[in-house]
Design a protein around this motif. Structure first.
Motif, PDB file in Angstrom:
ATOM      1  N   VAL C  28      34.919  74.104  47.557  1.00 20.21           N
ATOM      2  CA  VAL C  28      34.679  73.070  46.539  1.00 20.21           C
ATOM      3  C   VAL C  28      35.373  73.470  45.241  1.00 20.21           C
ATOM      4  CG1 VAL C  28      32.941  71.881  45.171  1.00 20.21           C
ATOM      5  CG2 VAL C  28      32.520  72.346  47.582  1.00 20.21           C
ATOM      6  N   LEU C  29      35.189  74.733  44.847  1.00 19.24           N
ATOM      7  CA  LEU C  29      35.750  75.171  43.567  1.00 19.24           C
ATOM      8  C   LEU C  29      37.274  75.151  43.604  1.00 19.24           C
ATOM      9  CD1 LEU C  29      33.304  78.069  42.640  1.00 19.24           C
ATOM     10  CD2 LEU C  29      33.390  75.725  41.761  1.00 19.24           C
ATOM     11  N   THR C  30      37.856  75.712  44.670  1.00 18.53           N
ATOM     12  CA  THR C  30      39.310  75.755  44.762  1.00 18.53           C
ATOM     13  C   THR C  30      39.894  74.347  44.765  1.00 18.53           C
ATOM     14  OG1 THR C  30      39.069  77.737  46.089  1.00 18.53           O
ATOM     15  CG2 THR C  30      41.244  76.707  46.071  1.00 18.53           C
ATOM     16  N   ASN C  31      39.298  73.495  45.587  1.00 25.31           N
ATOM     17  CA  ASN C  31      39.841  72.152  45.700  1.00 25.31           C
ATOM     18  C   ASN C  31      39.630  71.330  44.440  1.00 25.31           C
ATOM     19  OD1 ASN C  31      41.046  71.500  48.454  1.00 25.31           O
ATOM     20  ND2 ASN C  31      39.243  72.725  48.954  1.00 25.31           N
ATOM     21  N   ALA C  32      38.582  71.701  43.676  1.00 26.14           N
ATOM     22  CA  ALA C  32      38.326  70.986  42.425  1.00 26.14           C
ATOM     23  C   ALA C  32      39.511  71.146  41.474  1.00 26.14           C
ATOM     24  CB  ALA C  32      37.048  71.493  41.780  1.00 26.14           C
ATOM     25  N   ALA C  39      50.037  71.698  39.893  1.00 25.18           N
ATOM     26  CA  ALA C  39      50.257  73.066  39.432  1.00 25.18           C
ATOM     27  C   ALA C  39      48.972  73.882  39.477  1.00 25.18           C
ATOM     28  CB  ALA C  39      50.830  73.046  38.021  1.00 25.18           C
ATOM     29  N   ALA C  40      47.930  73.308  38.944  1.00 24.56           N
ATOM     30  CA  ALA C  40      46.647  74.024  38.898  1.00 24.56           C
ATOM     31  C   ALA C  40      46.168  74.359  40.304  1.00 24.56           C
ATOM     32  CB  ALA C  40      45.598  73.168  38.179  1.00 24.56           C
ATOM     33  N   PHE C  41      46.291  73.397  41.194  1.00 19.48           N
ATOM     34  CA  PHE C  41      45.836  73.621  42.566  1.00 19.48           C
ATOM     35  C   PHE C  41      46.639  74.713  43.244  1.00 19.48           C
ATOM     36  CE2 PHE C  41      45.939  72.686  47.132  1.00 19.48           C
ATOM     37  CZ  PHE C  41      44.578  72.719  47.399  1.00 19.48           C
ATOM     38  N   ASN C  42      47.954  74.605  43.133  1.00 19.90           N
ATOM     39  CA  ASN C  42      48.804  75.591  43.783  1.00 19.90           C
ATOM     40  C   ASN C  42      48.565  76.991  43.224  1.00 19.90           C
ATOM     41  OD1 ASN C  42      49.853  73.717  45.460  1.00 19.90           O
ATOM     42  ND2 ASN C  42      51.672  73.293  44.203  1.00 19.90           N
ATOM     43  N   GLU C  43      48.225  77.037  41.949  1.00 18.25           N
ATOM     44  CA  GLU C  43      47.927  78.328  41.321  1.00 18.25           C
ATOM     45  C   GLU C  43      46.662  78.937  41.935  1.00 18.25           C
ATOM     46  OE1 GLU C  43      46.874  79.634  36.884  1.00 18.25           O
ATOM     47  OE2 GLU C  43      48.535  78.190  37.021  1.00 18.25           O
ATOM     48  N   ALA C  44      45.691  78.078  42.152  1.00 22.36           N
ATOM     49  CA  ALA C  44      44.439  78.552  42.761  1.00 22.36           C
ATOM     50  C   ALA C  44      44.693  79.086  44.154  1.00 22.36           C
ATOM     51  CB  ALA C  44      43.427  77.410  42.806  1.00 22.36           C
ATOM     52  N   ILE C  45      45.540  78.392  44.907  1.00 23.57           N
ATOM     53  CA  ILE C  45      45.894  78.844  46.252  1.00 23.57           C
ATOM     54  C   ILE C  45      46.596  80.205  46.162  1.00 23.57           C
ATOM     55  CG2 ILE C  45      47.294  78.338  48.308  1.00 23.57           C
ATOM     56  CD1 ILE C  45      45.449  76.149  48.255  1.00 23.57           C
ATOM     57  N   ALA C  46      47.442  80.301  45.193  1.00 20.44           N
ATOM     58  CA  ALA C  46      48.204  81.541  45.044  1.00 20.44           C
ATOM     59  C   ALA C  46      47.296  82.732  44.746  1.00 20.44           C
ATOM     60  CB  ALA C  46      49.252  81.384  43.937  1.00 20.44           C
ATOM     61  N   ARG C  47      46.259  82.456  43.970  1.00 19.06           N
ATOM     62  CA  ARG C  47      45.291  83.530  43.656  1.00 19.06           C
ATOM     63  C   ARG C  47      44.687  84.094  44.939  1.00 19.06           C
ATOM     64  NH1 ARG C  47      43.447  80.560  39.197  1.00 19.06           N
ATOM     65  NH2 ARG C  47      41.716  79.701  40.400  1.00 19.06           N
ATOM     66  N   ILE C  48      44.316  83.221  45.825  1.00 21.85           N
ATOM     67  CA  ILE C  48      43.707  83.669  47.082  1.00 21.85           C
ATOM     68  C   ILE C  48      44.740  84.436  47.911  1.00 21.85           C
ATOM     69  CG2 ILE C  48      42.638  82.895  49.246  1.00 21.85           C
ATOM     70  CD1 ILE C  48      41.566  80.492  47.577  1.00 21.85           C
ATOM     71  N   ALA C  49      45.990  83.967  47.835  1.00 26.47           N
ATOM     72  CA  ALA C  49      47.045  84.594  48.633  1.00 26.47           C
ATOM     73  C   ALA C  49      47.361  86.008  48.170  1.00 26.47           C
ATOM     74  CB  ALA C  49      48.308  83.729  48.594  1.00 26.47           C
ATOM     75  N   LEU C  50      46.794  86.407  47.023  1.00 20.84           N
ATOM     76  CA  LEU C  50      47.016  87.767  46.533  1.00 20.84           C
ATOM     77  C   LEU C  50      46.396  88.809  47.463  1.00 20.84           C
ATOM     78  CD1 LEU C  50      46.513  87.394  42.674  1.00 20.84           C
ATOM     79  CD2 LEU C  50      48.631  87.831  43.919  1.00 20.84           C
ATOM     80  N   ILE C  51      45.372  88.390  48.198  1.00 19.87           N
ATOM     81  CA  ILE C  51      44.742  89.324  49.140  1.00 19.87           C
ATOM     82  C   ILE C  51      45.767  89.633  50.231  1.00 19.87           C
ATOM     83  CG2 ILE C  51      42.848  89.650  50.773  1.00 19.87           C
ATOM     84  CD1 ILE C  51      41.323  87.501  49.085  1.00 19.87           C
ATOM     85  N   PRO C  52      45.999  90.942  50.508  1.00 22.96           N
ATOM     86  CA  PRO C  52      47.030  91.308  51.485  1.00 22.96           C
ATOM     87  C   PRO C  52      46.757  90.660  52.839  1.00 22.96           C
ATOM     88  CG  PRO C  52      46.206  93.253  50.348  1.00 22.96           C
ATOM     89  CD  PRO C  52      45.368  92.116  49.901  1.00 22.96           C
ATOM     90  N   HIS C  53      47.803  90.304  53.508  1.00 28.48           N
ATOM     91  CA  HIS C  53      47.700  89.550  54.742  1.00 28.48           C
ATOM     92  C   HIS C  53      46.809  90.209  55.797  1.00 28.48           C
ATOM     93  CE1 HIS C  53      48.778  86.738  57.841  1.00 28.48           C
ATOM     94  NE2 HIS C  53      49.092  87.751  58.654  1.00 28.48           N
TER      95      HIS C  53
END
Lengths: 585, 250, 206
Positions: C28-32, C39-53
């Motif tokens: 909910v928070l990310t999608n909000a 830009a804001a959404f993609n940034e939020a996705i990018a934050r999560i992607a910081l966790i190593p694969h």
């Protein structure tokens, strides 16, 4: 020697108590009941159970309890038996307490006691207003424990039909019918205890459950068991008349200021206050019943010409009523639909309890060897009238006597041979034939209509006021009803859960029992306890300080009435008067 | 004279456990304060349907008619309740009667509730007294605790709560609210509490308290107004503690 | 004594909050962030992607997939044990009870579609999740409605689940406590639903 194998018929307070005692003595019980035992009529008892606990600083004694019981019963109860009961009562209460009965408690956590009619000391232990329910449940739970252990096998939804005697005339088994599959089966036993409750339903509508029809008692009576004091039927003055049953309205309503009245010449007539200015609405049960009867039946002044009068609480502040009588008034609203805080309640006296029943000795043996009876179906303990809150006591106590006595029978050599397969088969066949005959009845009468008439008849002639001429008439009518029974038409010809056919069989037994009540009432020419004859307004100890014994005459279907001495040696009879404080002893 | 007022009943009937249900309609003469049992008694006296067809009297179970024995529970206009305490004046007509099909039907409105009594065995629904003979005086009890026990002890095993509970039925093995809460009654008793662990462990088994899904219908339909959901929550607390005890105390 | 049913039931209850409830809140928070534009959404996705694969995969399998599957499969079994009767007994709690089970069955299907489509095929196939991707997907009214209903169902299922959890664990005992918890959770449910409707609508409004 084989295991001690006892049949108990009836799973109310008495039957369950007996069952527990038998299990504790190592016996095995086949417990027959035509409802789950947890639904037995004992649970309708509300007020409490008497026992001299003496925890209210009144120096109460078991002797006092004994005296109150004998006095209340107008000296017709066997005093040895009553004394035993009163002495055992406190121990029974302690037993129930250990079994987890949620008795009402004082602030310091011990059992509370309340006052009850006919006793001046606080002696009634109670669990709110559902004492019977709670006591029954406690025993039901204990019996369930024994069931798990394997000592008890329950035959719920089985109806008792008759006992089986061996060649020596000793009761060694019963025939019963599964009320669903309709299969009829004969069972062996070392001894049989009958704990089948009262006969209220003979009067049609009464305060008893629909299952209290006295059919089992009548069945064994027709097989030779004697019935004692059957004419003593307790009437409760304030019941809510209903087409299905009469529901008890507690005496507390009058106690809290309720006024009894009806319309006369278009104006309210407070007849109790006018007839008995000293006591007014607080006259004892029998007097109140008679007054209401007189107003309705003789003066025809019942509400709208029906047999009912007003019991009025509407003048009392609602808030006070709520505090004192909340639950009871709710019950009235629930079943009548009117609010007694606003509208006067409509009440009429109702048959409530049968003091009489199968004659037993102090060990609860009937006159048939190895057949015992206990609980309301026996005649013991209450004499001519029962003291309030003594019924639960007598039911539980009688079970503690009949159970061990049945064990004694099972261990003795006096019970003769056990039933042969032929005897079992023959007894079963008799019942099967009888039942098939009933199913094939194609007459004009409806059994339930006929029962309704029986009830009306008994209510009219054999309750509050008894007149010999009318009792003769009643007897004639009963004979006619017995003949009309043969002309019943059974609508349900099926062999699965056929309640109608079973009812037809019960009805026959009820009519026979009704004749016992009627004849016994006819023969007792005096007034004693619940039995009141205007022609003989006084108690006649010279002729009638005796137990009425009825035995069945198979030719006429009528009872032979005789009188038997009993033990009244401990307390000398004295006049019973409730208009003054209890006489000294 | 004006025409006799009648009450219209539509009754779901069934001749035996495996027969197909069918309905029959009856007209019963109206009387003030007429209840459903009294109406069924009228049908016994005159077993004739609305259309004048002769039929067999309707089979049902009843005893006390004072709402204490629990026998006459049936589904009246869709809800489980005691027939004796249901006045025809207080519910809409036509009045529909049906057996409580959570339980096996025996015939017409009569059902087989023996499963409830079996469940009471499972939860050890008794106090383990040594015997009915004289022992000690029972321990005193906190009157407030005793009052709670008294409330629960009103349960008359009528089965309303089982009938209303969506989690009780042939599709599930849940023993139902009534027997579950009875375990709490015995755990409350000073002597009964000696076997508290056994009862709680029994409730942790399959079909026990974990099968409660909190629809809370039980507390709505209980004719004795027992606060079933409150005691179920309390029992949940107790079984959770018991689980910790089972893990760590051995 | 080892009561399998009891422990599974309780585990099922816990799984509903951790990880499932938390993961729902994260969604909910990310999608909000979508309300703030691509830009804001993609940034939020990018934050999560910081966790190593590698770590993410372990978390996804053991922290998400297994608990989810357990909760879903056992939950389905629970749902099938109910004979829902709100038409007969139309009390609020009973409606919620039935809805809990109906949403369960719907979510069972929805989550499989959602995970298989977005996580396995799309992301697993090498296409990163982005605002543009979702925007295109929600252009299709069918997908849009499915996802909107999926989110609302999950939110109700979670909030109502929290209410029952408070009873199941014996936290809210008395009628008043149970009622307060119930209302509070429905309030949370309403707030989350409004947020969800808002960010979903934002796709349709730019």
């Amino acid at each position: 020697m084989s295991k001690k194998n006892i049949i108990v018929v009836g799973g109310g307070l008495s039957g369950l108590m007996a069952t527990i005692k038998i299990c504790e003595a190592g016996g095995e019980v086949k417990l027959f009941s035509y409802c789950p035992v947890k639904r037995s009529h004992s649970l309708c008892a509300q007020g409490g159970i008497n026992a001299c606990m003496n925890t209210k600083g009144q120096n109460d004694t078991t002797w006092e309890h004994f005296d109150d019981t004998v006095y209340g019963g107008d000296f017709l109860a066997d005093q040895t038996a009553v004394k035993g009961m009163c002495e055992a009562a406190p121990k029974l209460i302690k037993m129930f307490d250990r079994m987890g009965v949620p008795f009402t408690r004082t602030a310091e956590g011990v059992l509370d006691l309340r006052n009850f009619g006919g006793q001046k000391n606080k002696r009634t232990v109670f669990a709110g207003s559902t004492t019977g329910q709670q006591l029954l449940y406690a025993l039901d739970e204990q019996v369930r424990k024994w069931e798990v252990k394997g000592n008890v096998k329950k035959y719920e939804f089985w109806e008792f039909i008759r006992i089986i005697k061996n060649d020596n005339g000793i009761c060694r088994g019963i025939v019963a019918q599964n009320m669903n599959s309709m299969e009829i089966e004969a069972f062996r036993a070392d001894a049989v205890i009958l704990a089948t409750g009262g006969p209220g339903v003979i009067f049609g509508r009464c305060t008893a459950s629909t299952i209290c029809n006295g059919s089992a008692v009548s069945a064994v009576y027709q097989q030779g068991a004697e019935i004692g004091n059957s004419e003593f039927i307790q009437i409760h003055p304030t019941a809510i008349p209903g087409s299905d049953k009469n529901r008890l309205m507690s005496e507390a309503c009058r106690g809290e200021g309720g006024r009894v009245w009806t319309y006369k010449d278009g104006k309210p007539w407070y007849f109790l206050e006018e007839m008995y200015p000293a006591y007014g609405n607080l006259v004892p049960r029998d007097i109140a019943s008679r007054a209401i009867y007189d107003v309705c039946v003789n003066q025809k002044l019942g509400i709208n010409g029906e047999n009912r009068v007003y019991l009025d609480l509407s003048h009392i502040p609602a808030e006070y009523l709520e505090r004192k009588l909340g639950g009871i008034l709710e019950m009235y609203s629930e079943f009548v639909g009117d609010d007694p805080r606003k509208v006067p309640m409509q009440i009429y006296p109702s048959v409530h309890y049968s003091m009489g029943g199968i004659w037993v000795d102090t060990k609860h043996n009937t006159n048939i060897p190895a057949l015992l009876a206990s609980g309301e179906c026996d005649y013991q303990y209450h004499g001519a009238n029962r003291l309030g809150a003594n019924s639960l006591l007598s039911a539980a106590y009688s079970g503690t006597i009949s159970g061990p006595e049945a064990i004694r029978w099972s261990e003795s050599d006096d019970i003769g041979e056990e039933l042969t397969d032929e005897q079992l088969a023959a007894a079963k066949q008799t019942c099967v034939d009888e039942f098939e005959n009933i199913i094939n009845m194609n007459g004009k009468e409806n059994a339930h209509e006929l029962h309704h008439e029986l009830g009306d008849l008994m209510n009219r002639y054999c309750t509050i006021v008894r007149v010999n001429k009318e009792l003769d008439l009643c007897m004639d009518e009963l004979k006619k009803i017995l003949v009309r029974w043969n002309d019943i038409g059974v609508n349900d010809k099926g062999h699965w859960a056929n309640q109608e056919a079973m009812f037809v069989r019960q009805l026959h037994n009820m009519i026979i029992y009704a004749m016992v009540i009627c004849k016994a009432a006819r023969m007792r020419d005096e007034s004693r306890g619940a039995h009141y004859k205007p022609e003989f307004p006084n108690r006649d100890d010279e002729h009638f300080l005796k137990t009425t014994i009825a035995s069945y005459n198979a030719e006429t279907h009528e009872p032979n009435i005789t009188y038997r001495e009993y033990d009244h040696s401990l307390i000398k009879p004295r006049p019973r008067r409730y208009d003054v404080a209890k006489g000294g002893k | 004279m004006s025409e006799q007022k009648t009450v219209h009943f539509i009754i779901e009937r069934q001749d035996g456990p495996d027969s197909k249900p069918y309905t029959e309609e009856f007209l019963v003469p109206y009387r003030p304060a007429l209840n459903v049992v009294a109406a069924l008694m009228e049908i016994q006296k005159k077993p004739v349907t609305k259309d004048g067809k002769k039929t067999t009297p309707v089979v049902w179970e009843c005893n006390c008619l004072e709402k204490v024995c629990g026998a006459c529970m049936m589904v009246i206009n869709g809800k489980a309740r005691q027939a004796c305490a249901t006045l025809v004046d207080q519910i809409p007509q036509p009045i529909r009667l049906a057996p409580a099909r959570t339980f096996p039907v025996i015939r017409d409105l009569q059902i087989d509730r023996s499963v409830m009594f079996e469940s009471l065995k499972r939860i050890r629904g008794w106090i383990d007294v040594d015997g009915s003979w004289e022992v000690n005086t029972a321990p005193i009890q906190n009157p407030y605790t005793a009052a709670t026990a008294y409330e629960i002890a009103h349960c008359m095993t009528c089965g309303c709560c089982l009938e209303a509970c969506p989690n009780v039925g042939p599709q599930s093995d849940f023993i139902g609210p009534a027997p579950t809460v009875q375990a709490y009654l015995f755990n409350l008793n000073p002597l009964g509490s000696f076997n508290k662990d056994k009862r709680l462990n029994a409730l942790m088994e399959k079909g026990g308290i974990t099968s409660c899904g909190n629809s809370q219908n039980c507390v709505q339909v209980c004719p004795k107004n027992i606060k079933l959901t409150t005691y179920l929550a309390q029992l949940n607390r107790d079984v959770n503690k018991q689980a910790l005890k089972n893990i760590f105390n051995k | 004594m080892f009561h399998v049913t009891f422990y599974i039931r309780r585990l099922h209850s816990i799984c509903g909050i951790v990880p499932m409830g938390l993961f729902l809140l994260e969604h909910v928070l990310t999608n909000a962030e979508a309300m703030g534009g691509p830009a804001a959404f993609n940034e939020a996705i990018a934050r999560i992607a910081l966790i190593p694969h590698n770590i993410m995969l372990v978390i996804e399998i053991f922290g998400l997939a297994i608990p989810f599957l357990f909760h879903m499969i056992y939950g389905l079994y629970i749902a099938l044990q109910a004979n829902n009767n709100p038409a007969q007994y139309g009390y609020t709690r009973n409606w919620q009870f039935a809805l809990q089970r109906w949403t369960a069955i719907f979510l069972f299907v929805f989550l499989i579609i959602h995970v298989v489509d977005l996580r396995i095929f799309t992301k697993g196939g090498g296409t990163p999740i982005s605002y543009a991707l979702l925007d295109e997907m929600f252009n299709n009214m069918g997908w849009f409605v499915l996802y909107l209903l999926g989110m609302l169902a999950a939110i109700f299922h979670f909030c109502n689940g929290m209410t029952t959890l408070c009873m199941t664990w014996g936290i809210a005992k008395g009628p008043r406590a149970q009622s307060v918890v119930g209302k509070l959770m429905m309030l949370v449910c309403a707030v989350l639903c409004i947020v969800t409707i808002a960010f979903m609508a934002s796709y349709k409004m730019h």
